[in-house]
Design a protein around this motif. Structure first.
Motif, PDB file in Angstrom:
ATOM      1  N   THR A   1     -45.081  13.297 -33.967  1.00  0.00           N
ATOM      2  CA  THR A   1     -45.007  14.419 -33.035  1.00  0.00           C
ATOM      3  C   THR A   1     -46.372  15.030 -32.727  1.00  0.00           C
ATOM      4  O   THR A   1     -46.467  15.892 -31.857  1.00  0.00           O
ATOM      5  CB  THR A   1     -44.084  15.521 -33.581  1.00  0.00           C
TER       6      THR A   1
ATOM      7  N   PHE B   1     -47.451  15.616 -29.105  1.00  0.00           N
ATOM      8  CA  PHE B   1     -46.735  16.627 -28.317  1.00  0.00           C
ATOM      9  C   PHE B   1     -47.203  18.037 -28.675  1.00  0.00           C
ATOM     10  O   PHE B   1     -47.199  18.937 -27.847  1.00  0.00           O
ATOM     11  CB  PHE B   1     -45.228  16.575 -28.562  1.00  0.00           C
ATOM     12  N   MET B   2     -47.548  18.228 -29.945  1.00  0.00           N
ATOM     13  CA  MET B   2     -47.818  19.587 -30.410  1.00  0.00           C
ATOM     14  C   MET B   2     -49.085  20.160 -29.776  1.00  0.00           C
ATOM     15  O   MET B   2     -49.211  21.360 -29.589  1.00  0.00           O
ATOM     16  CB  MET B   2     -47.921  19.609 -31.939  1.00  0.00           C
TER      17      MET B   2
ATOM     18  N   GLU C   1     -49.816  19.962 -26.802  1.00  0.00           N
ATOM     19  CA  GLU C   1     -49.551  20.346 -25.414  1.00  0.00           C
ATOM     20  C   GLU C   1     -48.884  21.712 -25.286  1.00  0.00           C
ATOM     21  O   GLU C   1     -48.636  22.175 -24.188  1.00  0.00           O
ATOM     22  CB  GLU C   1     -48.611  19.300 -24.768  1.00  0.00           C
ATOM     23  N   LEU C   2     -48.562  22.340 -26.423  1.00  0.00           N
ATOM     24  CA  LEU C   2     -47.776  23.571 -26.342  1.00  0.00           C
ATOM     25  C   LEU C   2     -48.599  24.738 -25.804  1.00  0.00           C
ATOM     26  O   LEU C   2     -49.739  24.933 -26.196  1.00  0.00           O
ATOM     27  CB  LEU C   2     -47.219  23.937 -27.721  1.00  0.00           C
ATOM     28  N   PRO C   3     -47.989  25.535 -24.918  1.00  0.00           N
ATOM     29  CA  PRO C   3     -48.690  26.718 -24.412  1.00  0.00           C
ATOM     30  C   PRO C   3     -48.876  27.762 -25.514  1.00  0.00           C
ATOM     31  O   PRO C   3     -48.196  27.729 -26.548  1.00  0.00           O
ATOM     32  CB  PRO C   3     -47.732  27.257 -23.332  1.00  0.00           C
TER      33      PRO C   3
ATOM     34  N   TRP D   1     -46.161  29.485 -28.178  1.00  0.00           N
ATOM     35  CA  TRP D   1     -45.055  28.608 -28.487  1.00  0.00           C
ATOM     36  C   TRP D   1     -45.288  27.982 -29.859  1.00  0.00           C
ATOM     37  O   TRP D   1     -46.420  27.726 -30.246  1.00  0.00           O
ATOM     38  CB  TRP D   1     -44.942  27.473 -27.464  1.00  0.00           C
ATOM     39  N   THR D   2     -44.208  27.714 -30.593  1.00  0.00           N
ATOM     40  CA  THR D   2     -44.304  26.992 -31.855  1.00  0.00           C
ATOM     41  C   THR D   2     -43.338  25.825 -31.797  1.00  0.00           C
ATOM     42  O   THR D   2     -42.200  25.972 -31.373  1.00  0.00           O
ATOM     43  CB  THR D   2     -43.914  27.910 -33.037  1.00  0.00           C
ATOM     44  N   GLY D   3     -43.794  24.651 -32.216  1.00  0.00           N
ATOM     45  CA  GLY D   3     -42.935  23.475 -32.171  1.00  0.00           C
ATOM     46  C   GLY D   3     -42.603  22.971 -33.549  1.00  0.00           C
ATOM     47  O   GLY D   3     -42.222  23.747 -34.443  1.00  0.00           O
ATOM     48  N   VAL D   4     -42.760  21.681 -33.769  1.00  0.00           N
ATOM     49  CA  VAL D   4     -42.450  21.023 -35.036  1.00  0.00           C
ATOM     50  C   VAL D   4     -43.223  21.651 -36.189  1.00  0.00           C
ATOM     51  O   VAL D   4     -44.361  22.058 -36.026  1.00  0.00           O
ATOM     52  CB  VAL D   4     -42.845  19.534 -34.927  1.00  0.00           C
TER      53      VAL D   4
ATOM     54  N   ALA E   1     -38.296  26.341 -33.658  1.00  0.00           N
ATOM     55  CA  ALA E   1     -39.274  26.396 -32.586  1.00  0.00           C
ATOM     56  C   ALA E   1     -39.180  27.776 -31.948  1.00  0.00           C
ATOM     57  O   ALA E   1     -38.120  28.401 -31.956  1.00  0.00           O
ATOM     58  CB  ALA E   1     -38.976  25.316 -31.559  1.00  0.00           C
TER      59      ALA E   1
ATOM     60  N   ILE F   1     -39.961  30.040 -28.493  1.00  0.00           N
ATOM     61  CA  ILE F   1     -40.218  29.944 -27.053  1.00  0.00           C
ATOM     62  C   ILE F   1     -40.255  31.351 -26.467  1.00  0.00           C
ATOM     63  O   ILE F   1     -39.236  32.057 -26.479  1.00  0.00           O
ATOM     64  CB  ILE F   1     -39.087  29.148 -26.357  1.00  0.00           C
TER      65      ILE F   1
ATOM     66  N   VAL G   1     -35.163  28.238 -31.767  1.00  0.00           N
ATOM     67  CA  VAL G   1     -34.237  27.104 -31.706  1.00  0.00           C
ATOM     68  C   VAL G   1     -34.409  26.266 -32.965  1.00  0.00           C
ATOM     69  O   VAL G   1     -35.535  25.991 -33.388  1.00  0.00           O
ATOM     70  CB  VAL G   1     -34.524  26.206 -30.485  1.00  0.00           C
TER      71      VAL G   1
END
Lengths: 335, 335
Positions: free
Chosen positions: B16, B19-20, B22-24, B27-30, B35, B37, B47
């Motif tokens: 991942t 992808f991480m 690219e986050l604005p 934002w928090t992802g993996v 996550a 938003i 989420v």
């Protein structure tokens, strides 16, 4: 009772009925391509989720990891397109058999990432876990849109024309070439059909454009074949369908391959599934103008293939004006 | 490379990483429980998604369908609790083996619905499909909260006290009683421990309360056992951990059953997993007041079990002031 006796759609409605009664005004739950959640005034979030299971939805030996990643995202984006929304973010969970290599997973994510970038979808997370059995992929996607533009299956009206945003039958023909062992990699038609099966294009731009037209009422994506999918619209909208088999949009390559293999193109197109174009119902008076604008905008046809009737539970086919029947139906995972 | 060589967490980060980046902003992802938003000014949507696989996460013969539905939702709600959010809606997908009866599925949804109602979570949809192999459950939950209150693993700071919102070890002890074949249904302690395993309570109220305190920095839920979970906080926050085994909160029933079975309670509590209380890191100066308020509010202890240190990658245990080692680690699905 066994699942095969109730079917996938019967099961969904039976087990989820208690929850659906609890939804607030303006929310949509089970029974459409996406759930719809009001956010700020005039805007909604739409959510779709799909589970893909090895040996039910795909066979590892028949696909590259990149294609499988691409397609897993594509089939979910297609549900976003069918509601008329713009995709924003995605979550991917995988149950991974121990024999799968890390290299394979990396290539799967590379294919997924390719379409995510193309479609402007951010990959935000997910879950990975060990599977003692098959590979399972679960994807959830969020999109957003104007509340007034949401297209649901239930909005189809008697008198509407039933229209397709692209050709159908290519993807199931590609699969059949592969499964029947007659796929010829040197034949450009075969390659084109197999590519439609492995890398279906979600009709996101078409969905967004169609959703902005109030004269377009019901919309969904063609995932199980129109013979099955249109019955979902019938159930939700309490209407009937009359479909003209001679009007189905069939690509030149599919016509050639059907002649070559002795296949019935209309049957394959109506029952095959996995084409992932959009089917919508349009006010008949507005159709000429909208279809003309569509062709100008996209350079492809918005093809009328029949009409919505006021007879619930009545699905009929015609061919050159005469009533016909079609053997077999679209795909139901449990039957 | 095989999955067992890289492990679940190594895999997630490896695949991942592209992808991480690219986050604005915001934002928090993996890499965390949820996550994050941004939605409207000052608010965020969180989420979480989890996949549960038969014979990896559960054994059908060892659970009722109601308990499995309840627990599948509980483990996801626990991630929502760990971020400090309020759950709003959930999507459930199932891959169902053909031998499973419709009655079983209905009972599964009944258990799930029970906790959904208790926690104010709307069930909005999902997917059901046939599985040629195992039962697979994938759940995605949305919650929302004030952006300023979001608790992430990465926010733990050196000098913070490490605290638990409940006792640990009950759930793994319940599982062990069942798996070892020594479970005695007439023994109230056995029944209590088995219930903690089958129907864990997500600490939603505690999470919401803790999240509202700025002196609480890092937070996550205890899912794989603190020995494994605290290492996730270490990695994300680039800190170390010093945990006092003699301070672990162990329930009276677990103490009795450990004496009865000759088990090491501290080892089970630290490595067992599936307790689904919360572990948080709190500014040491604020701890006395917060723990007092917590006890007044909930009638239970917010128990300090150690501290965050400034030595990254350094995890140490003490017992009665002396350094000790713990054999074995928490659970990793791939090793």
């Amino acid at each position: 009772m066994k699942l095969r006796d109730i079917g996938e759609f019967g099961l969904i409605y039976k087990v989820t009925a208690p929850f659906m009664d609890e939804l607030p005004e303006g929310w949509t739950g089970v029974g459409d391509d996406c759930a719809v959640i009001p956010t700020t005034p005039g805007r909604v979030q739409v959510v779709t989720t799909d589970m893909l299971v090895e040996n039910t939805h795909f066979i590892l030996a028949n696909t590259t990891p990149e294609d499988l990643g691409y397609k897993a995202l594509a089939v979910n984006l297609s549900d976003i397109a069918a509601t008329g929304a713009t995709p924003r973010s995605a979550f991917i969970s995988l149950a991974i058999p121990t024999h799968v290599e890390v290299e394979w997973i990396s290539r799967f994510y590379a294919g997924l990432h390719e379409l995510a970038t193309q479609s402007g979808t951010l990959l935000l997370g997910g879950d990975t876990t060990r599977s003692p059995g098959d590979l399972v992929i679960s994807i959830t996607i969020f999109g957003d849109m104007a509340a007034a533009d949401v297209k649901l299956r239930s909005l189809a009206r008697p008198g509407d024309l039933v229209c397709l945003s692209g050709t159908i039958g290519d993807s199931p023909a590609g699969l059949r070439l592969l499964l029947d062992g007659v796929y010829d990699d040197t034949n450009p038609d075969h390659r084109a059909l197999a590519r439609m099966h492995h890398r279906p294009r979600p009709h996101l731009e078409e969905g967004l454009w169609l959703a902005s037209h109030p004269a377009i009422h019901g919309m969904m994506d063609v995932s199980d074949g129109i013979d099955s999918d249109l019955r979902r619209i019938m159930e939700q909208a309490k209407v009937g369908m009359e479909i003209h088999l001679d009007a189905l949009p069939i690509s030149p390559q599919l016509q050639r391959v059907c002649r070559e293999q002795g296949w019935d193109a209309a049957h394959l197109a109506a029952t095959g599934g996995e084409d992932y174009c959009l089917v919508c119902t349009i006010d008949a008076q507005a159709f000429p103008r909208i279809s003309q604008d569509f062709s100008h905008h996209f350079g492809t046809l918005l093809k009328a293939i029949g009409r919505v009737t006021s007879q619930p539970e009545t699905f009929s086919y015609t061919c050159n004006g005469a009533a016909v029947t079609l053997a077999g139906h679209g795909f139901d995972h449990f039957t």
